[in-house]
Design an enzyme around this catalytic site. Structure first.
Site, PDB file in Angstrom:
ATOM      1  N   ASP A   1       1.051  -0.878   0.595  1.00  0.00           N
ATOM      2  CA  ASP A   1       0.223   0.518   0.324  1.00  0.00           C
ATOM      3  C   ASP A   1       0.737   1.173   0.232  1.00  0.00           C
ATOM      4  OD1 ASP A   1      -1.775  -1.599   0.309  1.00  0.00           O
ATOM      5  OD2 ASP A   1      -2.604  -0.954   2.355  1.00  0.00           O
TER       6      ASP A   1
ATOM      7  N   ASP B   1       0.635   4.537  -2.738  1.00  0.00           N
ATOM      8  CA  ASP B   1       0.591   5.555  -2.032  1.00  0.00           C
ATOM      9  C   ASP B   1       1.680   6.616  -3.003  1.00  0.00           C
ATOM     10  OD1 ASP B   1      -2.053   4.714  -1.121  1.00  0.00           O
ATOM     11  OD2 ASP B   1      -0.585   5.030   1.221  1.00  0.00           O
TER      12      ASP B   1
ATOM     13  N   SER C   1     -36.084  -5.375  -9.951  1.00  0.00           N
ATOM     14  CA  SER C   1     -35.622  -6.540  -8.523  1.00  0.00           C
ATOM     15  C   SER C   1     -35.552  -7.949  -9.119  1.00  0.00           C
ATOM     16  CB  SER C   1     -36.387  -5.917  -7.428  1.00  0.00           C
ATOM     17  OG  SER C   1     -37.340  -6.664  -7.271  1.00  0.00           O
TER      18      SER C   1
ATOM     19  N   LYS D   1     -25.058 -13.556  -4.149  1.00  0.00           N
ATOM     20  CA  LYS D   1     -25.747 -12.856  -3.723  1.00  0.00           C
ATOM     21  C   LYS D   1     -25.346 -11.344  -3.359  1.00  0.00           C
ATOM     22  CE  LYS D   1     -30.531 -10.765  -3.922  1.00  0.00           C
ATOM     23  NZ  LYS D   1     -30.251  -9.578  -2.858  1.00  0.00           N
TER      24      LYS D   1
ATOM     25  N   GLU E   1     -22.598  -4.037  -7.858  1.00  0.00           N
ATOM     26  CA  GLU E   1     -22.967  -4.376  -6.395  1.00  0.00           C
ATOM     27  C   GLU E   1     -21.358  -3.088  -5.436  1.00  0.00           C
ATOM     28  OE1 GLU E   1     -26.225  -5.010  -5.085  1.00  0.00           O
ATOM     29  OE2 GLU E   1     -26.372  -5.588  -3.052  1.00  0.00           O
TER      30      GLU E   1
ATOM     31  N   LYS F   1     -29.354 -17.157 -12.651  1.00  0.00           N
ATOM     32  CA  LYS F   1     -29.853 -16.740 -13.783  1.00  0.00           C
ATOM     33  C   LYS F   1     -29.356 -17.580 -15.084  1.00  0.00           C
ATOM     34  CE  LYS F   1     -27.801 -11.953 -12.465  1.00  0.00           C
ATOM     35  NZ  LYS F   1     -26.627 -11.549 -12.387  1.00  0.00           N
TER      36      LYS F   1
ATOM     37  N   CYS G   1     -26.886   1.151  40.500  1.00  0.00           N
ATOM     38  CA  CYS G   1     -27.551   2.067  41.696  1.00  0.00           C
ATOM     39  C   CYS G   1     -28.011   2.025  42.830  1.00  0.00           C
ATOM     40  CB  CYS G   1     -26.930   3.714  41.072  1.00  0.00           C
ATOM     41  SG  CYS G   1     -28.682   3.939  40.482  1.00  0.00           S
TER      42      CYS G   1
ATOM     43  N   CYS H   1     -33.555   4.365  35.187  1.00  0.00           N
ATOM     44  CA  CYS H   1     -33.195   4.615  36.324  1.00  0.00           C
ATOM     45  C   CYS H   1     -33.205   5.915  36.348  1.00  0.00           C
ATOM     46  CB  CYS H   1     -31.559   4.186  36.552  1.00  0.00           C
ATOM     47  SG  CYS H   1     -30.676   4.852  37.909  1.00  0.00           S
TER      48      CYS H   1
ATOM     49  N   CYS I   1     -25.335   7.709  38.056  1.00  0.00           N
ATOM     50  CA  CYS I   1     -25.749   5.873  38.349  1.00  0.00           C
ATOM     51  C   CYS I   1     -24.564   4.990  37.781  1.00  0.00           C
ATOM     52  CB  CYS I   1     -27.026   5.815  37.469  1.00  0.00           C
ATOM     53  SG  CYS I   1     -27.035   3.600  37.311  1.00  0.00           S
TER      54      CYS I   1
HETATM   55  S1  IVH Z   1     -28.758  -9.119 -11.211  1.00  0.00           S
HETATM   56  C1  IVH Z   1     -32.507  -8.548 -13.149  1.00  0.00           C
HETATM   57  N1  IVH Z   1     -26.600 -10.345  -9.756  1.00  0.00           N
HETATM   58  O1  IVH Z   1     -29.417  -7.707  -5.539  1.00  0.00           O
HETATM   59  C2  IVH Z   1     -31.520  -8.846 -12.036  1.00  0.00           C
HETATM   60  N2  IVH Z   1     -27.767  -9.391  -8.490  1.00  0.00           N
HETATM   61  O2  IVH Z   1     -32.909  -7.918  -5.716  1.00  0.00           O
HETATM   62  C3  IVH Z   1     -30.347  -7.629 -11.929  1.00  0.00           C
HETATM   63  N3  IVH Z   1     -27.290  -8.412  -5.959  1.00  0.00           N
HETATM   64  O3  IVH Z   1     -30.565  -5.000  -5.845  1.00  0.00           O
HETATM   65  C4  IVH Z   1     -29.686  -7.922 -10.388  1.00  0.00           C
HETATM   66  N4  IVH Z   1     -25.727  -9.280  -5.768  1.00  0.00           N
HETATM   67  O4  IVH Z   1     -28.146  -4.792  -6.087  1.00  0.00           O
HETATM   68  C5  IVH Z   1     -27.751  -9.531  -8.929  1.00  0.00           C
HETATM   69  N5  IVH Z   1     -24.949 -10.889  -8.522  1.00  0.00           N
HETATM   70  C6  IVH Z   1     -25.738 -10.570  -8.132  1.00  0.00           C
HETATM   71  C7  IVH Z   1     -26.102 -10.087  -7.482  1.00  0.00           C
HETATM   72  C8  IVH Z   1     -27.291  -9.142  -7.430  1.00  0.00           C
HETATM   73  C9  IVH Z   1     -26.515  -8.510  -5.355  1.00  0.00           C
HETATM   74  C10 IVH Z   1     -28.624  -6.937  -5.350  1.00  0.00           C
HETATM   75  C11 IVH Z   1     -28.548  -6.262  -6.427  1.00  0.00           C
HETATM   76  C12 IVH Z   1     -30.494  -5.829  -6.489  1.00  0.00           C
HETATM   77  C13 IVH Z   1     -31.253  -7.379  -5.956  1.00  0.00           C
HETATM   78  C14 IVH Z   1     -31.479  -7.904  -6.421  1.00  0.00           C
END
Ligand code: IVH
Length: 675
Positions: free
Chosen positions: A39, A43, A88, A121, A179, A295, A417, A432, A438
């Site tokens: 590091d 730096d 989501s 995730k 993320e 996925k 106390c 208290c 106390c």
């Molecule tokens: S894919 C349509 N991959 O989980 C799919 N999401 O509810 C889009 N997240 O808000 C997301 N790790 O921030 C995907 N490997 C990952 C993930 C991930 C975390 C979070 C993401 C999203 C939530 C999904």
């Protein structure tokens, strides 16, 4: 001249070389996770580039690593509309629900082979990063999914975020999604710092990450050591991608950190086995995960599956179950918090194993929770722990009662106390009442004494207050004024210099005056609001000590309960504290401003409306008071003047209706004679 140009070319070359080196080592560290230099060496490179650019600003490029930490804070975030919504994901809590997902997918796609990609995730904050011709031009939060905040400056400070894509021919438009998260180790360290400043600790890394990304001053974000894992591609132009695995590979090539634990499988059985293999292992990861994401790999298949307006049908999140165990409550113990609140804690027999740790006790939060859940000593209970989160008692198994269980009664005296512990109407737990004396509340008292509005002792926050108490150096706030440098140097993380700074800060606090001192003493019912009223009548400690309960009760806003509390403190445990403070040279008087009884505003009631040019609301109120007047907020027949600034409200209309004299800011200043 020729010489100068020569050296300028050299400098420009060196700057480019430094940028390349810094980028390279950043990449090794944040993307490949195999740093080659320390590091410190890193730096030094950064420092050299900073100095070079400071001397020759024309050498700065927008993607220079020095540009990660921005300049001035901004006043608000702009809104960004996502070209493609940030959806989501639907959740699955069991292998069965994963199989149901698989069935839905296969039904929709017919007999085609399917490849699933499985990723951790990451428990952080979703972001979108947009690159135009390879250069990072916009970074945004997910927000509602349709629109988020423009947090570009903050995202630039995240070291894993490439400022420029690592490719010679970047696509015209490229959006990476991922993320932002904080490692468990960084979270622990930063949360300690937060606590040391006397601020509330964050509950988990995700909250601290979200808080860090919401800073209007990116220099604060830069200190938080946030990290990124890119996990998908959003809107792109000028490049064709066929599958999720290709997208991940491209992200990797472009210089984004991509999580190494990603696998792909052709059957749901394998997917499930992989998911389950993480149930315990995840606790060993250096960051927090709350499940896995599955996925469908092929983009054409993704397209055919489509999405609802909330979630894609081609992905699902497998959430780890919260772990739970059944045990019995052997005893309920009562802890006294920093602010005197009595907190019930259940002790378990036997202790249980949850998320890799042995749990032998858990908070029951407060008296109200015990009543609500009807928890008794001897009850069988379900204890829950989800990931890193603190274990809690979810419920008592009322059907398992044998009749020997005992309703828990809170002590009516403080277990530390012995002073009365009282549960105010509607309060969740008793407290208290000996706030000023106390021992359990000593740490909280020191913190509150040192607060800016009170004695303003810089450097005393939660952490130091705790150290001062546990080391036994401070037993009452008066002891602060008797601390010696040698004693302080013995404390953790306290060097010669910080010890001296602390002593200087303590010394400087001696002159704050009686009102702030009283507000700092944690006397029940006397805070910043009441202390000035008290010293208005009794401007010295001697006058205050000589006052009877009746005289105290007659102080504006006081009444018998506050009077009793002040009197008992001054003539009981407070006596010695005051004596010690006095002997240390702490100021025990207040320079009370005499009441203004003459002047142009003497006895007049004034209402201000609208925005003034020369005064804030607080300032104008002070000016009115200094000239003998009284500032009130609503217009009535008793109002003498209304001062109207820009954009006056309905108060002006009311004043006109009632025929009250309206003054402009100029006229007001003439009236009080400052013009
Ligand atoms: S894919 C349509 N991959 O989980 C799919 N999401 O509810 C889009 N997240 O808000 C997301 N790790 O921030 C995907 N490997 C990952 C993930 C991930 C975390 C979070 C993401 C999203 C939530 C999904």
């Amino acid at each position: 001249m020729a010489n100068g140009e020569q050296s300028h070319a050299d400098l420009s070359q060196r700057a480019a070389e430094l940028r390349r080196l810094i980028d390279h080592h950043n990449y090794l560290y944040y993307v490949e996770d195999r740093p080659e230099i320390s590091d410190k060496e890193f730096d030094l490179l950064l420092k050299e580039l900073e100095e070079l650019e400071a001397a020759h600003p024309e050498l700065i490029t927008p993607d220079s690593p020095t540009q990660r930490v921005g300049g001035q804070p901004i006043s608000a975030f702009k809104t960004v509309h996502h070209r493609l919504p940030m959806l989501s994901i639907g959740k699955a809590f069991s292998a069965l629900e994963l199989r149901e997902f698989d069935t839905r997918v296969r039904k929709a796609l017919g007999k085609q082979p399917i490849t699933y990609v499985v990723e951790l995730k990451i428990d952080g904050v979703a972001v979108s990063l947009i690159y135009t011709d390879g250069l990072l031009t916009l970074g945004a939060t997910r927000g509602s999914g349709k629109a988020g905040d423009d947090i570009t400056e903050n995202l630039k400070t995240v070291r894993g975020v490439p400022l420029r894509l690592r490719t010679a021919n970047p696509p015209a438009h490229f959006e990476a999604r991922g993320e932002v998260y904080m490692s468990k180790a960084d979270f622990a360290r930063l949360n300690e710092e937060v606590a040391a400043r006397g601020e509330q600790r964050y509950a988990n890394p995700r909250n601290l990450t979200a808080g860090s990304l919401k800073q209007l001053d990116s220099r604060i974000t830069a200190k938080r050591r946030l990290r990124l894992f890119a996990y998908s591609v959003g809107y792109v132009e000028g490049i064709a991608i066929q599958s999720h695995l290709e997208a991940l590979e491209l992200l990797r090539q472009y210089g984004f950190p991509v999580n190494p634990e990603i696998r792909s499988f052709d059957t749901m059985d394998e997917v499930i086995a992989y998911c389950e293999s993480w149930a315990e292992k995840r606790f060993d990861l250096p960051y927090e995960t709350d499940g896995l994401v599955i996925k469908v790999n092929d983009f054409e298949q993704q397209r055919r599956l489509g999405a609802t307006n909330k979630e894609p049908r081609w992905a699902v999140a497998y959430k780890f179950e919260a772990e739970q165990a059944i045990t019995k409550i052997r005893e309920i113990q009562v802890d006294v918090g920093k602010d005197g609140t009595l907190t019930p804690v259940a002790l378990f027999d036997p202790p249980v194993q949850l998320c890799g740790t042995t749990v032998s006790r858990a908070t029951l939060h407060n008296a109200a929770q015990i009543e609500l859940k009807d928890i008794r000593v001897g009850d069988s209970v379900i204890v829950v722990k989800r990931g890193e989160i603190i274990p809690y008692v979810e419920k008592a198994l009322h059907d398992a009662r044998e009749g020997k269980e005992k309703v828990f009664h809170f002590p009516t005296k403080c277990p530390v106390c012995g002073a009365p512990a009282v549960r105010e109407n509607g309060a969740p737990s008793p407290r208290c009442t000996a706030t000023a004396t106390c021992p359990a509340q000593l740490q909280g008292r020191i913190e509150s004494f040192a607060k800016r509005e009170r004695m303003d002792i810089e450097g005393i926050g939660e952490k130091l207050a705790e150290q001062l108490v546990t080391s036994g150096l401070v037993k009452t706030v008066a002891d602060l004024y008797y601390l010696k440098k040698e004693q302080l140097i013995g404390l953790e993380r306290m060097g010669e210099l910080s010890a001296q700074n602390l002593l200087d800060a303590i010394e400087a606090s001696k002159n704050r005056g009686l009102a702030r001192l009283l507000a700092g003493l944690s006397i029940y019912g006397v805070g910043e609001g009441m202390a000035p009223l008290l010293v208005q009548e009794f401007p010295s400690i001697d006058a205050l000590m000589a006052a009877s309960k009746e005289q105290l009760a007659a102080v504006k806003g006081f009444g018998p309960r506050r009077a009793e509390s002040v009197y008992n403190f001054l003539h009981g445990p407070g006596q010695k504290i005051i004596h010690d403070l006095c002997a240390a040279g702490v100021k025990m008087t207040e320079d009370v401003k005499p009441k203004v009884t003459s002047g142009p505003l003497a006895g007049k009631t004034v209402v201000v409306t609208g925005t003034l040019q020369n005064y804030s609301r607080k300032q104008i109120e002070d000016v009115i008071a200094q000239h003998g007047g009284k500032a009130t907020s609503s217009v009535s027949k008793k109002t003498d003047y209304v001062v109207a600034g820009d954009d006056p409200g309905s108060k002006l209309d009311k004043a006109r209706q009632l025929g009250i004299k309206v003054l402009t800011e100029d006229e007001f200043e003439k009236l009080i004679g400052v013009r």
